[in-house]
Design an enzyme around this catalytic site. Sequence first.
Site, mmCIF file in Angstrom:
data_model
loop_
_atom_site.group_PDB
_atom_site.id
_atom_site.type_symbol
_atom_site.label_atom_id
_atom_site.label_comp_id
_atom_site.label_asym_id
_atom_site.label_seq_id
_atom_site.Cartn_x
_atom_site.Cartn_y
_atom_site.Cartn_z
ATOM 1 N N GLY A 160 -16.759 -0.204 -3.057
ATOM 2 C CA GLY A 160 -17.633 0.952 -3.222
ATOM 3 C C GLY A 160 -18.864 0.707 -4.055
ATOM 4 O O GLY A 160 -19.766 1.549 -4.097
ATOM 5 N N SER A 219 -12.966 -5.470 1.509
ATOM 6 C CA SER A 219 -13.911 -5.037 0.470
ATOM 7 C C SER A 219 -15.353 -5.403 0.821
ATOM 8 O O SER A 219 -16.080 -5.951 -0.014
ATOM 9 C CB SER A 219 -13.534 -5.616 -0.899
ATOM 10 O OG SER A 219 -12.346 -5.041 -1.381
ATOM 11 N N LEU A 246 -21.384 -1.270 -3.516
ATOM 12 C CA LEU A 246 -22.601 -1.377 -2.708
ATOM 13 C C LEU A 246 -23.067 -0.041 -2.123
ATOM 14 O O LEU A 246 -24.123 0.018 -1.505
ATOM 15 C CB LEU A 246 -22.401 -2.411 -1.603
ATOM 16 C CG LEU A 246 -22.395 -3.867 -2.087
ATOM 17 C CD1 LEU A 246 -21.835 -4.805 -1.033
ATOM 18 C CD2 LEU A 246 -23.800 -4.299 -2.505
ATOM 19 N N THR A 247 -22.298 1.024 -2.345
ATOM 20 C CA THR A 247 -22.801 2.353 -1.970
ATOM 21 C C THR A 247 -23.831 2.853 -2.967
ATOM 22 O O THR A 247 -24.600 3.770 -2.676
ATOM 23 C CB THR A 247 -21.658 3.381 -1.920
ATOM 24 O OG1 THR A 247 -21.152 3.600 -3.256
ATOM 25 C CG2 THR A 247 -20.536 2.912 -1.013
ATOM 26 N N GLY A 248 -23.814 2.282 -4.167
ATOM 27 C CA GLY A 248 -24.718 2.727 -5.229
ATOM 28 C C GLY A 248 -24.159 3.841 -6.091
ATOM 29 O O GLY A 248 -24.813 4.272 -7.040
ATOM 30 N N LYS A 249 -22.934 4.280 -5.810
ATOM 31 C CA LYS A 249 -22.415 5.446 -6.539
ATOM 32 C C LYS A 249 -22.066 5.149 -7.993
ATOM 33 O O LYS A 249 -21.907 6.074 -8.796
ATOM 34 C CB LYS A 249 -21.198 6.017 -5.821
ATOM 35 C CG LYS A 249 -19.991 5.099 -5.736
ATOM 36 C CD LYS A 249 -18.903 5.757 -4.890
ATOM 37 C CE LYS A 249 -17.705 4.854 -4.687
ATOM 38 N NZ LYS A 249 -16.720 5.462 -3.766
ATOM 39 N N LEU A 309 -17.783 -3.548 0.987
ATOM 40 C CA LEU A 309 -18.667 -2.760 0.119
ATOM 41 C C LEU A 309 -18.353 -3.019 -1.345
ATOM 42 O O LEU A 309 -18.774 -2.256 -2.216
ATOM 43 C CB LEU A 309 -18.534 -1.268 0.429
ATOM 44 C CG LEU A 309 -18.907 -0.848 1.846
ATOM 45 C CD1 LEU A 309 -18.663 0.645 2.045
ATOM 46 C CD2 LEU A 309 -20.364 -1.193 2.156
ATOM 47 N N TYR A 351 0.826 -1.206 0.000
ATOM 48 C CA TYR A 351 0.000 0.000 0.000
ATOM 49 C C TYR A 351 0.862 1.259 0.000
ATOM 50 O O TYR A 351 1.945 1.272 0.567
ATOM 51 C CB TYR A 351 -0.895 0.030 1.245
ATOM 52 C CG TYR A 351 -1.857 -1.109 1.381
ATOM 53 C CD1 TYR A 351 -2.161 -1.941 0.307
ATOM 54 C CD2 TYR A 351 -2.480 -1.384 2.598
ATOM 55 C CE1 TYR A 351 -3.050 -2.995 0.451
ATOM 56 C CE2 TYR A 351 -3.368 -2.425 2.741
ATOM 57 C CZ TYR A 351 -3.637 -3.239 1.664
ATOM 58 O OH TYR A 351 -4.519 -4.283 1.824
#
Length: 345
Positions: A240, A235, A242-245, A237, A53
Amino acid sequence: MNTRRLGRTDIHVSELCLGTMTWGSQNTEAEGHRQIDMALEAGLNFMDTAELYAVPGSPQTSGRTEEIIGSWFASSGKRDKWILASKIAGGGSKHIRDGRRPDGESIRLAVEQSLSRLRTDYIDLYQIHWPSRGHYNFDNSWTYAPQKQQTADVLGNIEDMLETLGALVQQGKIRHIGVSNETTWGITQWLRIAEAKGLPRLVSVQNEYSLLRRHFDLDLAELSHHEDVGLLAYSPLAAGILTGKYADGTVPPGSRADYQGGMWRLNEHSEAATQAYIALAREHGLDPVQMALAFCLTRPFLTSVIVGATSTEQLATALGAADCVLSPDVLAGIEAIHRRYPRPI
């Protein structure tokens, strides 16, 4: 913040773990420090990083996240407030030891480098980031070919790594060991060799788990139950989704898909499933992010859910999942959607 036991150790980690992989690329040092402060105030005591990272890993970014954590330790004097997890890259990353797979020699070098960047003299949980023999995690499940593996080589490599990890535990440089992106057979071999040789026992496995990726529900769940090797879910989400973005093909500026130039998890299958989960959350007056994280926390094999964010606002929403209780109707709705979309990514 509730805590859960880490394997068969006497360590109890917060059920939410602070993920850090964007610090040093999408996030500045100051933003990383603010997230550490915020998570600590919320009751977290568990933080996860890796030598690779910040992501995507590169000569410019890899190691930077550990440096940001290290500067927070140095400035705050609060190293003792955190149970810290890090990882050695699993091989194939050319800018890290020329892509060499982990072995005894490379583990010694990687641990010393991580300790230096982290400005600490010990790592609580040290993990192998991914198996060098091949595995079905990330986007590999569609081409997974275990029949190509050489058994003697795989087992010899695991034994070599375990012997070195055991020596590092004896030296106090690491406290416990874990794996990441592993399979049931792989974990079984780590456990078997450790028991036969009197070497450290795995305490955890860090694999992807979310409403959209539930491989762990099957044989890995059975192993986790009988062997006390709990899941550290990354992970949760689905990066990301599953945020719907990302609905209807949207790629918001600054999002992970925008930053990395695309994302393999985004496809017509994941979009349909995501829309169904978001509709379920809204039907019950829930935040979709908190519902997705709270679902992970209901799983019997779960030790901790790793939550990462690129803003403190996102982190605040994720931290709220600790207080989100899912009703039987919500859980039934989740299972019905999973039945319709069992493998969307």
